[in-house]
Motif scaffolding. Sequence first.
Motif, PDB file in Angstrom:
ATOM      1  N   VAL A   6       0.861  -1.183   0.000  1.00 36.19           N
ATOM      2  CA  VAL A   6       0.000   0.000   0.000  1.00 36.19           C
ATOM      3  C   VAL A   6       0.896   1.230   0.000  1.00 36.19           C
ATOM      4  N   VAL A   7       0.816   2.022  -1.071  1.00 39.41           N
ATOM      5  CA  VAL A   7       1.602   3.264  -1.167  1.00 39.41           C
ATOM      6  C   VAL A   7       0.619   4.413  -1.009  1.00 39.41           C
ATOM      7  N   GLU A   8       0.585   4.992   0.189  1.00 44.53           N
ATOM      8  CA  GLU A   8      -0.442   5.975   0.557  1.00 44.53           C
ATOM      9  C   GLU A   8       0.115   6.865   1.666  1.00 44.53           C
ATOM     10  N   ASP A   9      -0.141   8.181   1.572  1.00 44.50           N
ATOM     11  CA  ASP A   9       0.430   9.112   2.547  1.00 44.50           C
ATOM     12  C   ASP A   9      -0.568   9.593   3.602  1.00 44.50           C
ATOM     13  N   GLU A  10      -1.825   9.198   3.519  1.00 43.75           N
ATOM     14  CA  GLU A  10      -2.804   9.596   4.528  1.00 43.75           C
ATOM     15  C   GLU A  10      -2.851   8.531   5.622  1.00 43.75           C
ATOM     16  N   PRO A  11      -2.423   8.866   6.852  1.00 45.12           N
ATOM     17  CA  PRO A  11      -2.316   7.860   7.920  1.00 45.12           C
ATOM     18  C   PRO A  11      -3.620   7.116   8.196  1.00 45.12           C
ATOM     19  N   ASP A  12      -4.751   7.819   8.216  1.00 49.57           N
ATOM     20  CA  ASP A  12      -6.023   7.152   8.503  1.00 49.57           C
ATOM     21  C   ASP A  12      -6.378   6.154   7.398  1.00 49.57           C
ATOM     22  N   TYR A  26      -4.500 -11.023   3.698  1.00 49.20           N
ATOM     23  CA  TYR A  26      -3.308 -10.609   2.959  1.00 49.20           C
ATOM     24  C   TYR A  26      -2.203 -10.169   3.919  1.00 49.20           C
ATOM     25  N   GLU A  27      -0.964 -10.344   3.489  1.00 50.41           N
ATOM     26  CA  GLU A  27       0.171  -9.719   4.160  1.00 50.41           C
ATOM     27  C   GLU A  27       0.326  -8.328   3.576  1.00 50.41           C
ATOM     28  N   VAL A  28       0.545  -7.324   4.421  1.00 49.08           N
ATOM     29  CA  VAL A  28       0.529  -5.937   3.964  1.00 49.08           C
ATOM     30  C   VAL A  28       1.849  -5.241   4.286  1.00 49.08           C
ATOM     31  N   ASP A  29       2.408  -4.561   3.301  1.00 51.64           N
ATOM     32  CA  ASP A  29       3.575  -3.700   3.467  1.00 51.64           C
ATOM     33  C   ASP A  29       3.141  -2.277   3.147  1.00 51.64           C
ATOM     34  N   ILE A  30       3.817  -1.292   3.745  1.00 52.23           N
ATOM     35  CA  ILE A  30       3.397   0.104   3.629  1.00 52.23           C
ATOM     36  C   ILE A  30       4.546   0.969   3.124  1.00 52.23           C
TER      37      ILE A  30
END
Length: 229
Positions: A6-12, A26-30
């Motif tokens: 997940v490439v996303e800059d909004e913390p919520d 799923y296994e999730v990486d940020i």
Amino acid sequence: MEKILVVEDEPDMVMGLKDNLEYEGYEVDIASDGEDGLAKILTSRYDLVLLDVMLPKLSGFDVCKRARKSKIQTPIIFLSAKGEELDKVIGLESGADDYITKPFSLRELSARIKAVIRRTSAHDSPGDGERAQIGRLTVDFNNYTAYEGKQQVKMSLKEHEILHHLWHNKNRTVSRDSLLDAVWGFNYQPTTRTIDNFILKLRNKVEHNPNNPAILLTVHGVGYKLVLG
């Protein structure tokens, strides 16, 4: 276990996506910015990337373009508040597999993720010996390569998938809806321009005279036909 970046800059948004994706199994990486996201895409293996468009340091569009230029074929779904038709066209032409406009339901996101992973997994194994002479090109659908004589011709993943689907249905008319479903699987309908742009690029590569096509034909009002002897 399938792994999603997940490439996303909004913390919520990040926390909501992470919690729900992990609940789905799923296994999730940020990654929180475009540069970090691109670095992870280039150096780690993922089954899918959820990529925001408006990111610090490097936009999602640029991340996608650079990943595809580096031959990374991991499926990418754009997540964006930018829902204009032009933005979707730009996203698709940069190499994305799907484009979801914020706000979206978690049920819709889950369905899109499963559809893209299922579709791209099928494309990963097109079958042994799938080579074809299509006009000027010798195409190897297993390895996603194409040559004109001894010179390799650059083709995007989407161009390969479109040509592969048309080749499987050679000498038969393929409707736009069938092509969209096979290659993109969208719930919404992209514009005619999206597909026509890809067909134009393919004609410039396979036709002996792109201005007077004899191989990759438009069947007006219906779709396209790949004509091979």
